[in-house]
Motif scaffolding. Structure first.
Motif, PDB file in Angstrom:
ATOM      1  N   SER A  93       7.188  10.888   3.863  1.00 31.83           N
ATOM      2  CA  SER A  93       6.375   9.785   2.604  1.00 31.83           C
ATOM      3  C   SER A  93       6.106   9.105   2.949  1.00 31.83           C
ATOM      4  CB  SER A  93       7.845   8.844   2.405  1.00 31.83           C
ATOM      5  OG  SER A  93       9.566   9.486   2.587  1.00 31.83           O
ATOM      6  N   VAL A 104       2.805  10.926   0.756  1.00 30.38           N
ATOM      7  CA  VAL A 104       2.757  10.791  -0.559  1.00 30.38           C
ATOM      8  C   VAL A 104       1.859   8.905  -0.366  1.00 30.38           C
ATOM      9  CG1 VAL A 104       3.904  10.631  -2.293  1.00 30.38           C
ATOM     10  CG2 VAL A 104       5.196  12.017  -1.129  1.00 30.38           C
ATOM     11  N   PHE A 105       2.879   8.050   0.500  1.00 29.51           N
ATOM     12  CA  PHE A 105       1.942   6.823   0.805  1.00 29.51           C
ATOM     13  C   PHE A 105       0.871   6.164   0.704  1.00 29.51           C
ATOM     14  CE2 PHE A 105       1.345   3.130   2.270  1.00 29.51           C
ATOM     15  CZ  PHE A 105       1.699   2.023   0.885  1.00 29.51           C
ATOM     16  N   ASP A 141       6.565   3.608  -4.218  1.00 29.93           N
ATOM     17  CA  ASP A 141       5.323   2.091  -4.270  1.00 29.93           C
ATOM     18  C   ASP A 141       5.718   1.607  -3.133  1.00 29.93           C
ATOM     19  OD1 ASP A 141       7.905   1.061  -4.230  1.00 29.93           O
ATOM     20  OD2 ASP A 141       7.891   0.528  -5.842  1.00 29.93           O
ATOM     21  N   SER A 167      14.258  10.377  -2.694  1.00 31.56           N
ATOM     22  CA  SER A 167      13.872   9.246  -3.966  1.00 31.56           C
ATOM     23  C   SER A 167      14.874   8.624  -4.237  1.00 31.56           C
ATOM     24  CB  SER A 167      13.220  10.442  -5.568  1.00 31.56           C
ATOM     25  OG  SER A 167      14.534  10.908  -5.663  1.00 31.56           O
ATOM     26  N   SER A 198      -7.060   9.777   0.543  1.00 26.21           N
ATOM     27  CA  SER A 198      -7.260  11.290  -0.009  1.00 26.21           C
ATOM     28  C   SER A 198      -6.963  12.697   0.500  1.00 26.21           C
ATOM     29  CB  SER A 198      -8.915  12.037   0.063  1.00 26.21           C
ATOM     30  OG  SER A 198      -8.952  12.457   1.843  1.00 26.21           O
ATOM     31  N   ALA A 199      -5.963  13.458   0.632  1.00 30.21           N
ATOM     32  CA  ALA A 199      -5.203  14.203   1.129  1.00 30.21           C
ATOM     33  C   ALA A 199      -6.248  14.516   2.576  1.00 30.21           C
ATOM     34  CB  ALA A 199      -5.161  15.459  -0.171  1.00 30.21           C
ATOM     35  N   GLN A 249      -1.690   8.448   0.418  1.00 33.47           N
ATOM     36  CA  GLN A 249      -2.066   9.227  -1.019  1.00 33.47           C
ATOM     37  C   GLN A 249      -1.844   8.202  -3.000  1.00 33.47           C
ATOM     38  OE1 GLN A 249      -2.912  13.540  -0.857  1.00 33.47           O
ATOM     39  NE2 GLN A 249      -1.184  13.373   0.490  1.00 33.47           N
ATOM     40  N   GLN A 250      -1.222   8.145  -2.517  1.00 31.92           N
ATOM     41  CA  GLN A 250      -0.765   7.791  -4.422  1.00 31.92           C
ATOM     42  C   GLN A 250      -0.466   6.063  -4.470  1.00 31.92           C
ATOM     43  OE1 GLN A 250       3.027   8.885  -5.651  1.00 31.92           O
ATOM     44  NE2 GLN A 250       2.077  10.941  -5.782  1.00 31.92           N
ATOM     45  N   VAL A 251      -0.501   5.293  -3.293  1.00 35.05           N
ATOM     46  CA  VAL A 251      -1.280   4.302  -3.517  1.00 35.05           C
ATOM     47  C   VAL A 251      -2.111   3.324  -2.902  1.00 35.05           C
ATOM     48  CG1 VAL A 251       0.251   1.917  -2.613  1.00 35.05           C
ATOM     49  CG2 VAL A 251       2.013   3.691  -3.469  1.00 35.05           C
ATOM     50  N   VAL A 280       8.648   7.009  -8.434  1.00 33.15           N
ATOM     51  CA  VAL A 280       7.187   6.602  -7.629  1.00 33.15           C
ATOM     52  C   VAL A 280       7.794   6.292  -6.750  1.00 33.15           C
ATOM     53  CG1 VAL A 280       5.331   5.719  -8.271  1.00 33.15           C
ATOM     54  CG2 VAL A 280       6.408   6.891  -9.743  1.00 33.15           C
ATOM     55  N   GLY A 320      -4.613   4.998  -1.659  1.00 30.86           N
ATOM     56  CA  GLY A 320      -5.538   5.572  -2.482  1.00 30.86           C
ATOM     57  C   GLY A 320      -6.678   6.408  -0.938  1.00 30.86           C
TER      58      GLY A 320
END
Length: 470
Positions: free
Chosen positions: A285, A288-289, A422, A413, A297-298, A291-293, A420, A295
């Motif tokens: 988690s 993922v957070f 958030d 999830s 990079s991997a 990167q997706q929230v 998603v 910003g």
């Protein structure tokens, strides 16, 4: 002390670390390579999932059989077969012409990987005793834990700078080195006359572990009511029940159920389920957070975990040695509570996820907790079992940790409340992760017993049969 190790013990420790490292590394290094694989070979999201899951399913399904093979045929022989198989299948993955070929190769690689982990721990238990064993296990757990965390970092660099194929090609060199070192180890003890493999139990065990894991993975695609999920789940549960019945009745069971009469073994595996489920859920988690929230990079998300790796490398051997001297209970209690506190600190993270003020303090506290936990946890479980059964005992513990991780991530999830992740969802996941860590620490506090050191021989013997509480 490291300086008191014999030359043979040093070889054993290096072989054990390298052979397990490649198996753990390949479970995580693949994740950041999936987009590049799709661009090169094609395939949708479900195909990407199977590139990952084909390895995990066969690894989890075969690991109990691998532990039994290690105990019957010898750790060195099984390690040799596993290393050769892992090297060959890694090359098959690296040169895969199609995504279907890659998925099949990954499944074969998982079988080879299953041969490595139980035997690598078993040769440590066979060559180290007392506090030295705790320290050796601490060193082993440090490097194998780092493999899980460093995988995304290494994978990101290789994909960005070279090609996704190098993610598999890098295995060849450490495998070659390990095979050379393996030849320098003493030969396995002769196989006991009349000892055989419980093949009925092996088949039932593979089905009982593999099919439910398959169902767990595919339920997100098809739903629990789909025959694709329901049939494997029911057959797998029935096979698992048949496995337990077979192990109770057969003369030479693959998994002697008497192992679960040993207090530290079964309590330690309950703690393992909670702690490693929390570890998988939390790190998945967080990655993922970020990167997706936030910003990241991997590569940045991977490097964010570096403090944990450094703490594991620097401190696991110390806490393994201390556990060997004073017992594992204190460390198995304090460590998970500290790791859980690290995830509570993540509730301070906002949408910016400032690394220095928000992420780093939580990562450091979590990493310190895991460094305190991992070696004593492994030592408590395996130290309670007779060395002749160390292969299957290690296999059980590894199967528990991997199934816990799969279940935890599958329900991410649901916990987050959205497909998603958030900020609010991440905070919910962080809270649940902390609770599971706390539960693991509480189970250890209540259930784990420190071995008696006043009479080492008697204590060790009684602990192998049951418990020797202080």
């Amino acid at each position: 002390m490291a300086e008191s190790m014999t030359r043979q013990q040093r070889f054993v420790l290096v072989v054990a670390i390298l052979s397990a490292f490649v198996s753990f590394l390949d479970a995580t290094v693949i994740n950041v390579a999936l987009p590049a694989i799709s661009r090169d070979l094609g395939g949708a999201l479900s195909t990407q999932q199977w590139v990952v899951d084909a390895y995990l399913i066969t690894l989890g399904a075969v690991i109990l059989l691998a532990g039994s093979l290690s105990d019957v045929f010898g750790r060195k022989k099984v390690l040799f077969a596993g290393l050769i198989g892992f090297g060959v299948t890694s090359l098959l993955c690296a040169f895969a012409p199609t995504v279907e070929f890659l998925i099949v190769s990954r499944a074969l690689q998982g079988i080879a990987g299953a041969l490595l982990v139980p035997s690598s721990l078993a040769i440590i238990l066979a060559n180290f005793t007392g506090p030295a064993q705790g320290r050796a296990i601490g060193t082993w757990t440090a490097f194998t834990s780092v493999a899980n965390i460093a995988g995304p970092i290494l994978g990101g660099v290789l994909v960005d700078q070279l090609s996704w194929r190098y993610v598999f090609g890098i295995n060849v060199l450490p495998i070659a080195i390990t095979l050379i070192l393996l030849t320098k180890l003493e030969a396995d003890h002769p196989r006991l006359p009349g000892v055989t493999i419980d093949w009925v139990g092996a088949v039932l065990g593979i089905l009982g572990l593999g099919l439910p894991v398959f169902a767990l993975i595919e339920q997100s695609n098809f739903g629990w009511g789909s025959p694709v999920v329901l049939v494997p789940l029911v057959v797998g549960i029935l096979a698992l029940a048949g496995f337990i019945v077979n192990e109770r009745l057969t003369r030479q069971p693959m998994l002697p159920l008497t192992l679960f009469r040993v207090r530290n073994f079964w309590v330690g595996n309950v703690s393992t389920f909670l702690i490693y489920g929390a570890l998988s859920l939390g790190f998945f988690s967080l990655a993922v957070f970020l990167q997706q929230v936030a910003g990241y990079s991997a590569t940045q998300a991977g490097f964010a975990m570096i403090p944990t790796s450094l703490l594991l490398i620097g401190l696991s051997s110390l806490f393994g040695r201390l556990s060997g001297r004073i017992g594992p209970r204190l460390f198995m209690t304090v460590g998970p509570f500290l790791a859980g506190t690290g995830f509570l600190l993540m509730l301070r993270i906002d949408g910016s996820a400032d690394y220095l003020t928000q992420v780093l303090p939580a990562i450091v506290v979590f990493g310190l907790g895991m460094a305190i936990t991992v070696a004593p946890l492994t030592a408590a479980i395996l130290g309670a079992i007779d060395p002749a059964r160390s292969g299957i005992a290690s296999a059980v513990n590894n199967a528990v940790s991997r199934v816990a991780g799969l279940i935890a991530v599958a329900f991410a999830s649901v916990i987050a409340g959205s497909i998603v992740l958030d900020l609010g969802g991440f905070h919910r996941v962080a809270m649940v992760t902390a609770v599971f860590f706390f539960a693991g620490g509480a189970v250890s506090l209540i259930g784990i017993r420190n071995p008696r050191h006043s009479a080492p021989t008697a204590a060790a013997g009684s602990d192998k049969l049951g418990t020797s509480p202080e």
